[in-house]
Design a protein around this motif. Structure first.
Motif, PDB file in Angstrom:
ATOM      1  N   ILE A  86      45.234  32.350  49.665  1.00 22.13           N
ATOM      2  CA  ILE A  86      45.007  31.820  48.400  1.00 22.13           C
ATOM      3  C   ILE A  86      46.171  32.095  47.425  1.00 22.13           C
ATOM      4  O   ILE A  86      46.460  33.361  47.048  1.00 22.13           O
ATOM      5  CB  ILE A  86      43.730  32.390  47.740  1.00 22.13           C
ATOM      6  CG1 ILE A  86      42.647  31.975  48.651  1.00 22.13           C
ATOM      7  CG2 ILE A  86      43.474  31.873  46.427  1.00 22.13           C
ATOM      8  CD1 ILE A  86      41.136  32.484  48.372  1.00 22.13           C
ATOM      9  N   PRO A  87      46.826  31.365  47.160  1.00 23.47           N
ATOM     10  CA  PRO A  87      48.160  31.628  46.008  1.00 23.47           C
ATOM     11  C   PRO A  87      47.723  32.132  44.830  1.00 23.47           C
ATOM     12  O   PRO A  87      46.751  31.836  44.357  1.00 23.47           O
ATOM     13  CB  PRO A  87      48.685  30.238  46.003  1.00 23.47           C
ATOM     14  CG  PRO A  87      48.383  29.304  46.859  1.00 23.47           C
ATOM     15  CD  PRO A  87      47.017  29.819  47.173  1.00 23.47           C
ATOM     16  N   ALA A  88      48.548  32.996  44.390  1.00 30.30           N
ATOM     17  CA  ALA A  88      48.190  33.589  43.019  1.00 30.30           C
ATOM     18  C   ALA A  88      48.144  32.590  42.038  1.00 30.30           C
ATOM     19  O   ALA A  88      49.163  31.713  41.842  1.00 30.30           O
ATOM     20  CB  ALA A  88      49.460  34.819  42.657  1.00 30.30           C
ATOM     21  N   GLY A  89      47.336  32.727  40.943  1.00 30.20           N
ATOM     22  CA  GLY A  89      47.139  31.571  40.058  1.00 30.20           C
ATOM     23  C   GLY A  89      46.543  30.365  40.351  1.00 30.20           C
ATOM     24  O   GLY A  89      46.545  29.469  39.520  1.00 30.20           O
ATOM     25  N   ALA A  90      46.058  30.139  41.636  1.00 30.73           N
ATOM     26  CA  ALA A  90      45.493  28.883  42.097  1.00 30.73           C
ATOM     27  C   ALA A  90      44.242  28.805  41.586  1.00 30.73           C
ATOM     28  O   ALA A  90      43.382  29.728  41.374  1.00 30.73           O
ATOM     29  CB  ALA A  90      45.497  28.946  43.727  1.00 30.73           C
ATOM     30  N   LYS A  91      43.588  27.618  41.292  1.00 30.31           N
ATOM     31  CA  LYS A  91      42.156  27.135  41.078  1.00 30.31           C
ATOM     32  C   LYS A  91      41.528  27.234  42.488  1.00 30.31           C
ATOM     33  O   LYS A  91      41.948  26.815  43.113  1.00 30.31           O
ATOM     34  CB  LYS A  91      42.082  25.855  40.307  1.00 30.31           C
ATOM     35  CG  LYS A  91      40.703  25.513  39.923  1.00 30.31           C
ATOM     36  CD  LYS A  91      40.583  24.087  39.412  1.00 30.31           C
ATOM     37  CE  LYS A  91      39.253  23.706  39.338  1.00 30.31           C
ATOM     38  NZ  LYS A  91      39.257  22.418  38.708  1.00 30.31           N
ATOM     39  N   VAL A  92      40.397  27.974  42.399  1.00 32.83           N
ATOM     40  CA  VAL A  92      39.438  28.106  43.514  1.00 32.83           C
ATOM     41  C   VAL A  92      38.247  27.279  43.513  1.00 32.83           C
ATOM     42  O   VAL A  92      37.500  27.751  42.334  1.00 32.83           O
ATOM     43  CB  VAL A  92      39.473  29.762  44.037  1.00 32.83           C
ATOM     44  CG1 VAL A  92      38.596  29.857  45.192  1.00 32.83           C
ATOM     45  CG2 VAL A  92      40.827  30.157  44.197  1.00 32.83           C
ATOM     46  N   GLU A  93      37.634  26.845  44.565  1.00 32.88           N
ATOM     47  CA  GLU A  93      36.467  26.273  44.560  1.00 32.88           C
ATOM     48  C   GLU A  93      35.906  26.710  45.926  1.00 32.88           C
ATOM     49  O   GLU A  93      36.227  26.393  47.083  1.00 32.88           O
ATOM     50  CB  GLU A  93      36.357  24.615  44.206  1.00 32.88           C
ATOM     51  CG  GLU A  93      36.695  24.174  43.100  1.00 32.88           C
ATOM     52  CD  GLU A  93      35.947  24.560  41.883  1.00 32.88           C
ATOM     53  OE1 GLU A  93      34.764  25.017  42.273  1.00 32.88           O
ATOM     54  OE2 GLU A  93      36.471  24.474  40.566  1.00 32.88           O
ATOM     55  N   PRO A  94      34.599  27.363  45.647  1.00 30.90           N
ATOM     56  CA  PRO A  94      33.885  27.753  44.536  1.00 30.90           C
ATOM     57  C   PRO A  94      34.527  28.762  43.766  1.00 30.90           C
ATOM     58  O   PRO A  94      35.399  29.869  44.267  1.00 30.90           O
ATOM     59  CB  PRO A  94      32.586  28.524  45.263  1.00 30.90           C
ATOM     60  CG  PRO A  94      32.735  28.015  46.817  1.00 30.90           C
ATOM     61  CD  PRO A  94      33.955  27.762  47.097  1.00 30.90           C
ATOM     62  N   ALA A  95      34.258  28.679  42.568  1.00 31.46           N
ATOM     63  CA  ALA A  95      34.997  29.466  41.507  1.00 31.46           C
ATOM     64  C   ALA A  95      34.811  30.978  41.921  1.00 31.46           C
ATOM     65  O   ALA A  95      35.975  31.902  41.461  1.00 31.46           O
ATOM     66  CB  ALA A  95      34.490  29.161  40.111  1.00 31.46           C
ATOM     67  N   GLY A  96      33.627  31.486  42.251  1.00 35.27           N
ATOM     68  CA  GLY A  96      33.513  33.029  42.675  1.00 35.27           C
ATOM     69  C   GLY A  96      34.347  33.443  44.068  1.00 35.27           C
ATOM     70  O   GLY A  96      34.222  34.611  44.195  1.00 35.27           O
ATOM     71  N   CYS A  97      35.236  32.570  44.364  1.00 42.14           N
ATOM     72  CA  CYS A  97      35.877  32.917  45.540  1.00 42.14           C
ATOM     73  C   CYS A  97      37.291  33.550  45.521  1.00 42.14           C
ATOM     74  O   CYS A  97      37.874  33.261  46.707  1.00 42.14           O
ATOM     75  CB  CYS A  97      35.746  32.077  46.677  1.00 42.14           C
ATOM     76  SG  CYS A  97      34.175  31.766  47.383  1.00 42.14           S
TER      77      CYS A  97
END
Length: 236
Positions: A86-97
């Motif tokens: 997971i790159p730093a600053g990336a948007k993640v879905e689900p958001a809590g992950c």
């Protein structure tokens, strides 16, 4: 950044350690012992006084053909993102992950990376100071087995499979196989990681085999360096 730029970035490990990967098979552990969660009287993890640098494996601890280097604090942050997918600053879905916030200073994180240039694969050992038991992190990961990341318009998918924790003399253990798929259809890149984790007091020990090319994972070396890393922390 274009999806091609993201693909190129994923192919580059910190300090010029480039590797290519394939989905990894399971890891066979040959270490002995039983993991029993332990905490101090107030429920927090017991602190180990030794510095992380003093407990980290050295390049001489890596078997041939792995050429190992200890990463600087500046390089550790990028390497940790590569290993987590997971790159730093990336948007993640689900958001809590999103991964927990991590301090990459020398008192909080130490890392050594060994590279097999022929197989274009790496084995990385990371020591981190934590203030909670490993069970809490395992519960979080269990809720985030299929994650989508987006950064600079490029999307990647991170899938995780939880494996039985290796039997070793630690407060608790975990193991997982992760695959990061990025790039456009027909030109996808799969980055795969097989990770063993053990916690002793407030020090979490992670050993990760990472590859982008065909071939079986080097489970023997992964087991060896993980076992030695946990034993060195335990002896501190």
């Amino acid at each position: 950044m274009s999806s091609g730029g993201l693909t190129l970035k994923r192919r580059t490990l910190v300090a010029g350690l480039a590797v290519l990967t394939l989905s990894l098979a399971g890891c066979s552990s040959s270490v002995s012992g039983v993991a029993e969660p332990a905490a101090s009287a107030d429920g927090t993890t017991a602190r180990i006084a030794a510095s992380l640098d003093s407990m980290l494996l050295t390049p001489a601890d890596f078997p041939a053909p792995y050429q190992a280097i200890v990463l600087s604090p500046q390089a550790v942050a990028q390497a940790a993102a590569d290993l987590g997918g997971i790159p730093a600053g990336a948007k993640v879905e689900p958001a809590g992950c999103k991964p927990p916030t991590q301090d990459y200073g020398p008192d909080s994180t130490a890392m050594i990376v060994g590279t097999d240039n022929d197989k274009r694969a790496t084995v990385t050992v990371e020591l981190t100071r934590v203030d909670r038991p490993l069970a809490a992190r395992k519960a979080e990961i269990g809720q985030c087995l299929d994650v989508t990341t987006t950064k600079d318009g490029a999307t990647a998918h991170v899938t995780t499979k939880i494996l039985p924790g290796p039997p070793i003399d630690a407060d608790d253990t975990a193991a997982m196989r992760q695959t990061v798929t990025s790039g456009e259809s027909g030109a996808e890149v799969k980055q795969s990681m097989l990770t063993l984790v053990g916690q002793v007091g407030d020090v979490r020990v992670s050993a990760t085999y990472m590859s982008f090319g065909a071939g079986k994972p080097d489970s023997a070396t992964l087991d060896q360096v993980f076992t030695e890393a946990v034993q060195k922390v335990r002896a501190a």
